[in-house]
Design an enzyme around this catalytic site. Structure first.
Site, mmCIF file in Angstrom:
data_model
loop_
_atom_site.group_PDB
_atom_site.id
_atom_site.type_symbol
_atom_site.label_atom_id
_atom_site.label_comp_id
_atom_site.label_asym_id
_atom_site.label_seq_id
_atom_site.Cartn_x
_atom_site.Cartn_y
_atom_site.Cartn_z
ATOM 1 N N GLY A 190 0.823 -1.210 0.000
ATOM 2 C CA GLY A 190 0.000 0.000 0.000
ATOM 3 C C GLY A 190 0.857 1.260 0.000
ATOM 4 O O GLY A 190 1.531 1.551 0.987
ATOM 5 N N ALA A 191 0.850 1.992 -1.132
ATOM 6 C CA ALA A 191 1.609 3.256 -1.212
ATOM 7 C C ALA A 191 0.690 4.424 -0.914
ATOM 8 O O ALA A 191 0.637 5.403 -1.657
ATOM 9 C CB ALA A 191 2.252 3.409 -2.585
ATOM 10 N N ILE A 194 0.142 6.033 5.035
ATOM 11 C CA ILE A 194 0.975 5.338 6.032
ATOM 12 C C ILE A 194 2.194 4.710 5.351
ATOM 13 O O ILE A 194 3.318 4.813 5.848
ATOM 14 C CB ILE A 194 0.155 4.264 6.785
ATOM 15 C CG1 ILE A 194 -0.953 4.935 7.598
ATOM 16 C CG2 ILE A 194 1.056 3.413 7.680
ATOM 17 C CD1 ILE A 194 -1.833 3.985 8.382
ATOM 18 N N HIS A 454 8.853 38.744 4.800
ATOM 19 C CA HIS A 454 10.012 38.391 3.976
ATOM 20 C C HIS A 454 11.225 38.177 4.870
ATOM 21 O O HIS A 454 11.450 38.987 5.780
ATOM 22 C CB HIS A 454 10.297 39.523 2.984
ATOM 23 C CG HIS A 454 11.557 39.294 2.204
ATOM 24 N ND1 HIS A 454 11.603 38.407 1.149
ATOM 25 C CD2 HIS A 454 12.810 39.804 2.334
ATOM 26 C CE1 HIS A 454 12.834 38.398 0.655
ATOM 27 N NE2 HIS A 454 13.581 39.227 1.360
HETATM 28 P P1 FAD Z 1 -10.039 6.945 16.904
HETATM 29 O O1 FAD Z 1 -8.873 7.841 17.047
HETATM 30 O O2 FAD Z 1 -9.839 5.637 16.222
HETATM 31 O O3 FAD Z 1 -10.606 6.721 18.377
HETATM 32 C C1 FAD Z 1 -11.667 5.869 18.642
HETATM 33 C C2 FAD Z 1 -11.590 5.450 20.101
HETATM 34 O O4 FAD Z 1 -12.765 4.726 20.428
HETATM 35 C C3 FAD Z 1 -10.419 4.513 20.396
HETATM 36 O O5 FAD Z 1 -9.708 5.000 21.493
HETATM 37 C C4 FAD Z 1 -11.065 3.177 20.703
HETATM 38 O O6 FAD Z 1 -10.366 2.442 21.689
HETATM 39 C C5 FAD Z 1 -12.416 3.622 21.245
HETATM 40 N N1 FAD Z 1 -13.486 2.634 21.099
HETATM 41 C C6 FAD Z 1 -13.840 1.948 19.970
HETATM 42 N N2 FAD Z 1 -14.935 1.190 20.212
HETATM 43 C C7 FAD Z 1 -15.280 1.401 21.519
HETATM 44 C C8 FAD Z 1 -16.327 0.925 22.338
HETATM 45 N N3 FAD Z 1 -17.259 0.111 21.852
HETATM 46 N N4 FAD Z 1 -16.351 1.341 23.620
HETATM 47 C C9 FAD Z 1 -15.421 2.203 24.125
HETATM 48 N N5 FAD Z 1 -14.418 2.695 23.371
HETATM 49 C C10 FAD Z 1 -14.352 2.313 22.081
HETATM 50 N N6 FAD Z 1 -4.802 11.924 10.822
HETATM 51 C C11 FAD Z 1 -4.413 13.201 10.676
HETATM 52 O O7 FAD Z 1 -5.261 14.094 10.590
HETATM 53 N N7 FAD Z 1 -3.081 13.540 10.636
HETATM 54 C C12 FAD Z 1 -2.112 12.606 10.731
HETATM 55 O O8 FAD Z 1 -0.930 12.943 10.698
HETATM 56 C C13 FAD Z 1 -2.492 11.257 10.874
HETATM 57 N N8 FAD Z 1 -1.556 10.295 10.980
HETATM 58 C C14 FAD Z 1 -1.950 9.001 11.148
HETATM 59 C C15 FAD Z 1 -0.955 8.033 11.215
HETATM 60 C C16 FAD Z 1 -1.300 6.708 11.367
HETATM 61 C C17 FAD Z 1 -0.220 5.663 11.448
HETATM 62 C C18 FAD Z 1 -2.679 6.350 11.472
HETATM 63 C C19 FAD Z 1 -3.076 4.913 11.671
HETATM 64 C C20 FAD Z 1 -3.668 7.299 11.398
HETATM 65 C C21 FAD Z 1 -3.312 8.635 11.219
HETATM 66 N N9 FAD Z 1 -4.264 9.652 11.110
HETATM 67 C C22 FAD Z 1 -3.873 10.947 10.923
HETATM 68 C C23 FAD Z 1 -5.706 9.353 11.191
HETATM 69 C C24 FAD Z 1 -6.244 9.683 12.599
HETATM 70 O O9 FAD Z 1 -5.510 8.957 13.555
HETATM 71 C C25 FAD Z 1 -7.724 9.320 12.682
HETATM 72 O O10 FAD Z 1 -8.430 9.963 11.642
HETATM 73 C C26 FAD Z 1 -8.314 9.778 14.017
HETATM 74 O O11 FAD Z 1 -7.649 9.167 15.095
HETATM 75 C C27 FAD Z 1 -9.798 9.417 14.073
HETATM 76 O O12 FAD Z 1 -10.324 9.855 15.280
HETATM 77 P P2 FAD Z 1 -11.624 9.170 15.906
HETATM 78 O O13 FAD Z 1 -11.860 9.844 17.212
HETATM 79 O O14 FAD Z 1 -12.718 9.150 14.929
HETATM 80 O O15 FAD Z 1 -11.233 7.655 16.135
HETATM 81 P P1 NAI Z 2 -4.584 4.836 2.322
HETATM 82 O O1 NAI Z 2 -5.995 4.730 1.912
HETATM 83 O O2 NAI Z 2 -3.941 6.156 2.415
HETATM 84 O O3 NAI Z 2 -3.683 3.977 1.322
HETATM 85 C C1 NAI Z 2 -3.880 2.613 1.120
HETATM 86 C C2 NAI Z 2 -3.202 2.232 -0.173
HETATM 87 O O4 NAI Z 2 -3.191 0.813 -0.248
HETATM 88 C C3 NAI Z 2 -3.948 2.745 -1.403
HETATM 89 O O5 NAI Z 2 -3.044 3.383 -2.263
HETATM 90 C C4 NAI Z 2 -4.531 1.489 -2.001
HETATM 91 O O6 NAI Z 2 -4.660 1.538 -3.408
HETATM 92 C C5 NAI Z 2 -3.513 0.449 -1.569
HETATM 93 N N1 NAI Z 2 -4.036 -0.917 -1.524
HETATM 94 C C6 NAI Z 2 -5.249 -1.334 -1.096
HETATM 95 N N2 NAI Z 2 -5.355 -2.680 -1.197
HETATM 96 C C7 NAI Z 2 -4.172 -3.116 -1.686
HETATM 97 C C8 NAI Z 2 -3.657 -4.400 -2.007
HETATM 98 N N3 NAI Z 2 -4.387 -5.507 -1.839
HETATM 99 N N4 NAI Z 2 -2.390 -4.488 -2.497
HETATM 100 C C9 NAI Z 2 -1.638 -3.365 -2.669
HETATM 101 N N5 NAI Z 2 -2.085 -2.125 -2.400
HETATM 102 C C10 NAI Z 2 -3.326 -1.996 -1.892
HETATM 103 O O7 NAI Z 2 -4.495 4.020 3.685
HETATM 104 P P2 NAI Z 2 -3.376 3.934 4.802
HETATM 105 O O8 NAI Z 2 -2.056 4.372 4.292
HETATM 106 O O9 NAI Z 2 -3.533 2.584 5.375
HETATM 107 O O10 NAI Z 2 -3.860 4.999 5.843
HETATM 108 C C11 NAI Z 2 -5.182 4.898 6.379
HETATM 109 C C12 NAI Z 2 -5.760 6.233 6.621
HETATM 110 O O11 NAI Z 2 -5.191 6.817 7.788
HETATM 111 C C13 NAI Z 2 -5.487 7.264 5.525
HETATM 112 O O12 NAI Z 2 -6.405 7.146 4.461
HETATM 113 C C14 NAI Z 2 -5.681 8.550 6.254
HETATM 114 O O13 NAI Z 2 -7.043 8.834 6.319
HETATM 115 C C15 NAI Z 2 -5.160 8.209 7.643
HETATM 116 N N6 NAI Z 2 -3.768 8.680 7.760
HETATM 117 C C16 NAI Z 2 -3.540 10.020 7.652
HETATM 118 C C17 NAI Z 2 -2.272 10.512 7.730
HETATM 119 C C18 NAI Z 2 -2.059 11.956 7.557
HETATM 120 O O14 NAI Z 2 -3.023 12.712 7.613
HETATM 121 N N7 NAI Z 2 -0.834 12.414 7.358
HETATM 122 C C19 NAI Z 2 -1.115 9.642 7.975
HETATM 123 C C20 NAI Z 2 -1.480 8.239 8.033
HETATM 124 C C21 NAI Z 2 -2.759 7.808 7.948
#
Ligand code: FAD
Ligand code: NAI
Length: 475
Positions: A190-191, A194, A454
């Site tokens: 997945g490019a 993440i 600037h």
């Molecule tokens: P979540 O953050 O997933 O929180 C949901 C919470 O609900 C969790 O703590 C879970 O334990 C709890 N929960 C679930 N079910 C229950 C239940 N039944 N009872 C009680 N608790 C429960 N977004 C950005 O904007 N910028 C970034 O740089 C960015 N980087 C990311 C990097 C990675 C590696 C990943 C995986 C995601 C990244 N994201 C980023 C996406 C971002 O983390 C999510 O969009 C955001 O956390 C979503 O917030 P949320 O509150 O909807 O859900």
């Molecule tokens: P993503 O949706 O950004 O990318 C997933 C990639 O995997 C896509 O390019 C898709 O075509 C590819 N893919 C799907 N199935 C595949 C397969 N079978 N084989 C090969 N490639 C495949 O999802 P990602 O990177 O997992 O991140 C999840 C979400 O978390 C993002 O969409 C974003 O919403 C959030 N996130 C946000 C960040 C930020 O804001 N900087 C940083 C990291 C995550």
């Protein structure tokens, strides 16, 4: 806890949930927030902040920074006449620093709950039913009653069939943020966001990184000019091996690591690596909510169906963040959390999904808001474009980082800004100006008339706005 009653009960304490809870409490509503043990500390104490703070935005950005400094010390100092020999990275220290930041922020939210009088209910939350005009929610066997329920249960990594994730060798975001050392060969499926962010971290620390992407186009959601520039930098300058249009056939683990068999066009290929990150998107957390028991509507992709104010099909039940359709971003979740709390308190709330910015924290960073050029073409909207490279900016030259550009797209008829796309150093900060401009329906002329300090990188935004009218001053 038996028979506790609240105006608002929030299920989930990620960015959507904890913000909704704090805002509801600020507005004078008695509020509780339920958080499960998903991210509990070693003593079993729940950690707040959800994916974002525990295994997402914050830890990934901490590791990105460490890896950037390592890269800079190795390759960025020479041009300044600075020599740094024998630069080493201690991955354990880097990961510990990341863990400390996570601990500081997650416990900070507990402090914010106390300050704002939000009651934390540790445990798994699920619907039980209705009791007169209130909802009954079960928290680990005990019941709470709420006038309003906000579901903010977030998302978890999507896994692929027949590719078990053990978070030791085959990892999703959880394991990928806690490697104990630098893998010699790292595979990524997945490019997307993440794959590129974490692939960059480990590439800088010395891994050979191969990213396998199913789609034939690179960064299909970004503006094509940005995607092209990013492709050039990541593959040619930084040495990320990204293969597009692949079909994964099998993944097998052995003592030697992981073997991935895949098709690339007509060719059958094999990739062997020491660790594999699977980053193929995320799925909403709706299982375990007992949604069926109360008839909460969920769509075919597992997201809770909501209206424009995040109201569900049930009275006084709302849903925000990753668990509802829309961009899966922390800032979008927080905006929705505020909106719902304000709607519950009888105020007017609003989230404009058209001005939610996207950022990819690679180096160079990529950030955009609004429409891409290809979208405007597809929708038949006439536009004017201005694009200015950072190479024409004095601050960028001084900083020794001139990769990339700012591209502004404005309506040909009204000059209203329709989209802004940045690839370059600090794109994540620069995009804020474009978001403000678009939120206030500004034109490119409005940006052109604003005095930009600037020398700053923001002058490139200014020049791009002038370039829309074909009158840049420094290019
Ligand atoms: P979540 O953050 O997933 O929180 C949901 C919470 O609900 C969790 O703590 C879970 O334990 C709890 N929960 C679930 N079910 C229950 C239940 N039944 N009872 C009680 N608790 C429960 N977004 C950005 O904007 N910028 C970034 O740089 C960015 N980087 C990311 C990097 C990675 C590696 C990943 C995986 C995601 C990244 N994201 C980023 C996406 C971002 O983390 C999510 O969009 C955001 O956390 C979503 O917030 P949320 O509150 O909807 O859900
Ligand atoms: P993503 O949706 O950004 O990318 C997933 C990639 O995997 C896509 O390019 C898709 O075509 C590819 N893919 C799907 N199935 C595949 C397969 N079978 N084989 C090969 N490639 C495949 O999802 P990602 O990177 O997992 O991140 C999840 C979400 O978390 C993002 O969409 C974003 O919403 C959030 N996130 C946000 C960040 C930020 O804001 N900087 C940083 C990291 C995550």
């Amino acid at each position: 806890m038996a028979n506790k009653q609240f105006d608002v009960v929030v299920i989930g304490a990620g960015p959507g949930g904890y913000i909704a809870a704090i805002r509801a409490a600020q507005l004078g509503l008695s509020t509780a927030c339920i958080e499960s043990e998903s991210y509990a500390d070693p003593k079993g104490e729940v950690r707040l902040g959800g994916t974002c703070l525990n295994v997402g935005c914050i830890p990934s950005k901490a590791l990105l920074r460490s890896s950037e400094l390592y890269e800079e010390a190795q390759h960025g100092f020479q041009m300044h006449g600075i020599s740094a020999e024998g630069v080493k990275i201690d991955v354990a220290t880097m990961v510990k620093r990341k863990d400390n930041i996570v601990n500081q922020l997650t416990s900070g939210i507990k402090g914010l709950f106390k300050k704002n009088k939000v009651t934390l209910l540790p445990g798994h939350g699920k619907f039980v039913g209705r009791d007169e005009d209130r909802w009954v929610v079960d928290v680990n066997g005990e019941q709470v009653h709420a006038t309003h329920v906000i579901v903010a249960t977030g998302s978890t990594a999507r896994h692929l069939p027949n590719i078990p994730v053990d978070n030791k060798v085959v990892c999703d975001n959880v394991g990928a943020l806690s490697f104990e050392g630098t893998p010699k060969r790292l595979g990524v499926i997945g490019a997307g966001v993440i794959g590129l962010e974490l692939g960059s971290v480990w590439k800088r620390l010395g891994s050979e990184v191969t990213i396998l992407e199913a789609l034939p186009d690179f960064l299909a959601a970004a503006d094509t000019a940005v995607a092209k520039e990013a492709w050039k930098v990541f593959t040619q300058k930084q040495g990320l091996n990204i293969q597009l249009g692949v079909k994964i056939n099998a993944v097998t683990q052995s003592k030697k690591g992981v073997k991935i068999e895949y098709d690339l066009g007509d060719e059958s290929k094999v990739l062997e690596c020491d660790k594999l990150i699977v980053s193929v998107g995320r799925v909403p957390n709706t299982q375990g909510l007992a949604a069926d028991a109360v008839g909460l509507q969920i769509n075919e992709r597992g997201f809770i169906v909501v209206g424009e104010h995040c109201q569900t099909n049930l009275p006084n039940v709302w849903a925000v963040g990753d668990v509802v359709p829309g961009p899966m971003l922390a800032h979008k979740s927080m905006e929705e959390g505020v909106m719902v709390a304000e709607c519950i308190a009888g105020q007017k709330g609003h989230v404009n999904l058209d001005t939610v910015p996207w950022v990819i924290y690679t180096h160079p960073e990529i950030a955009w808001v609004g429409k891409t050029e290809q979208q405007l073409k597809k929708e038949g909207i006439e536009y004017r474009a201005g694009q200015i490279p950072f190479a024409a900016n004095g601050r960028a030259l001084g900083q020794g980082d001139t990769t990339g550009f700012v591209k502004m797209l404005a309506c040909a008829r009204t000059d209203r800004i329709l989209g802004v796309h940045v690839i370059g150093n600090n794109a994540s900060e620069l995009i804020a100006e474009a978001v403000v401009a678009m939120e206030f329906n500004a034109s490119s002329e409005d940006i052109a008339r604003i005095c930009h300090a600037h020398p700053t990188l923001s002058e490139t935004m200014h020049e791009a706005s002038l370039a829309v009218d074909k009158r840049p001053l420094h290019f």
